[in-house]
Design a protein around this motif. Structure first.
Motif: not given
Length: 392
Positions: A252-267
């Motif tokens: 966020s400090a760099e002017g962007s936003r985070l998308t957290f990827v949850d890999l459970t469906g791939a597991v």
């Protein structure tokens, strides 16, 4: 509604942004930091592509003074991410920067003490960097900043959590029928940093040794987990949540936003698209992921709906939407072809199911790995721009 197509940098050699967007999506998610792999690439410049660990962008000064510095990919002097950023800006569409954070064999082999340590004291998962380790956490924050500085709308963070036993190296063998419980126990980390942060670590480690040794000595495999191991795994959630919060703040400090990827469906469904049991959200704790806790620290959350059954996609999305609440945007990632999807109608049904059950966006994995006729299954945007370009 936004939709994005996941793309790896090596696959840009035979396509530009306009060609990628012509497959019916409104944005591109580019692999800014990836891991080693050997992929069949049906319409690539090479039909089999070898990928290396590392970043496709100049590291700058963000990693100065850190123990972990990412390997730099070949051709980084051409700055492929920035070049694609310029293309997408000209087209008026979004670009997301996708990074694999804590799955890096090159770093793990060079510095084994930053990897996960199993109950026997083995550092036998070089691909899995431990999210409890301070050096790893500093590296993850720097990597998030580095990707954000490419000017992307969001940083899509994959593997920002604990790893599992079944994916710790590129070539793995076991002629022992471990069973679900022993395999899970072998994937738990008992490094000094985890032991210092997680309650009852000594009891959990002793139980993991006992359970696994019984199977390795010829005993029957078991599927039920002892309560002490379940509690230990669930107690790791604050480690993952706090790390995600640190990376999100840096991004966020760099002017962007985070998308957290949850890999459970791939597991659960990677191999055959046939996940079984409760919706994926109920198993997220196995990698230290607590969707409800993460909802308060990340603005966007992606889930991998690797499932053939349309109802399973609906159930997974609904379960995550309930766990996350109304806060973060929820992105459902689908595979448009083998082994999950058989036709355009089948894919369209899953897209509809995801949207009706709470997905704010539907994304597709992955451009270079998927035959062109299969990419043609992706539903076209409802409201394309008059010029024929994809809308943001």
């Amino acid at each position: 509604m936004d939709s994005s197509l996941y793309v790896l940098v090596e696959d840009l050699r035979s396509a530009d942004a306009a060609q990628i967007l012509s497959h019916g999506v409104s944005s591109i998610t580019i692999g800014a930091a990836y891991h080693r792999a050997r992929d069949v690439t049906p319409h690539g410049r090479t039909r089999v592509t070898f990928r290396r660990d590392g970043i496709h962008l100049p590291p700058g000064d963000l990693f100065d003074g850190l123990r972990l510095r990412p390997p730099v990919q070949r051709g980084v002097d051409r700055e492929p991410i920035r070049s694609l950023r310029e293309e997408t800006r000209d087209l008026g569409v979004a670009l997301h920067g996708w990074g694999v954070f804590l799955h890096n064999t090159t770093l793990g082999l060079a510095l084994p003490d930053v990897t996960q340590e199993n109950c026997f004291g083995d550092r036998a998962a070089p691909a899995d960097l431990c999210p409890s380790n301070p050096d790893v956490r500093a590296y993850a924050v720097a990597l998030g900043r580095a990707i954000a500085r490419q000017g992307v709308e969001s940083v899509v963070a994959e593997s920002l959590h604990f790893g599992t036993f079944g994916h710790g190296y590129h070539h793995e063998r076991s002629f022992v029928e471990l069973g679900p419980a022993a395999e899970f126990a072998l994937g738990l980390c008992f490094c000094p940093h985890c032991v210092a942060r997680i309650p009852h670590a000594a009891e959990a480690r002793a139980e993991a040794v006992r359970l696994t040794t019984t199977v390795l000595d010829g005993g029957p495999p078991r599927s039920d987990l002892p309560d002490v191991l379940t509690a230990y795994a669930q107690a790791r959630a604050p480690i993952v949540t706090s790390l995600a919060a640190e990376v999100a703040e840096a991004v966020s400090a760099e002017g962007s936003r985070l998308t957290f990827v949850d890999l459970t469906g791939a597991v659960l469904g990677y191999a055959d698209g046939r996940p079984a049991g409760a919706p994926a959200a109920a198993s997220a704790w196995r990698t230290g992921v607590d969707p409800t806790a993460l909802a308060s620290v990340v603005p966007s959350y992606a889930i991998l709906c690797y499932a053939h059954d349309t109802m399973r996609v609906a159930e997974d999305v609904a379960a995550y939407r309930k766990a996350l609440g109304p806060g973060p945007a929820l992105r459902a990632v689908l595979r448009p072809g083998h082994p999950d999807t058989t036709s355009a109608d089948h894919l369209a049904a899953k897209v509809t199911a995801a949207r009706k059950n709470g997905a704010d966006a539907v994304d597709y994995y992955a451009y270079g790995l998927t035959p062109l006729p299969v990419l043609a299954r992706i539903p076209r945007l409802e409201h394309p721009l008059p010029s024929g370009r994809a809308s943001v």
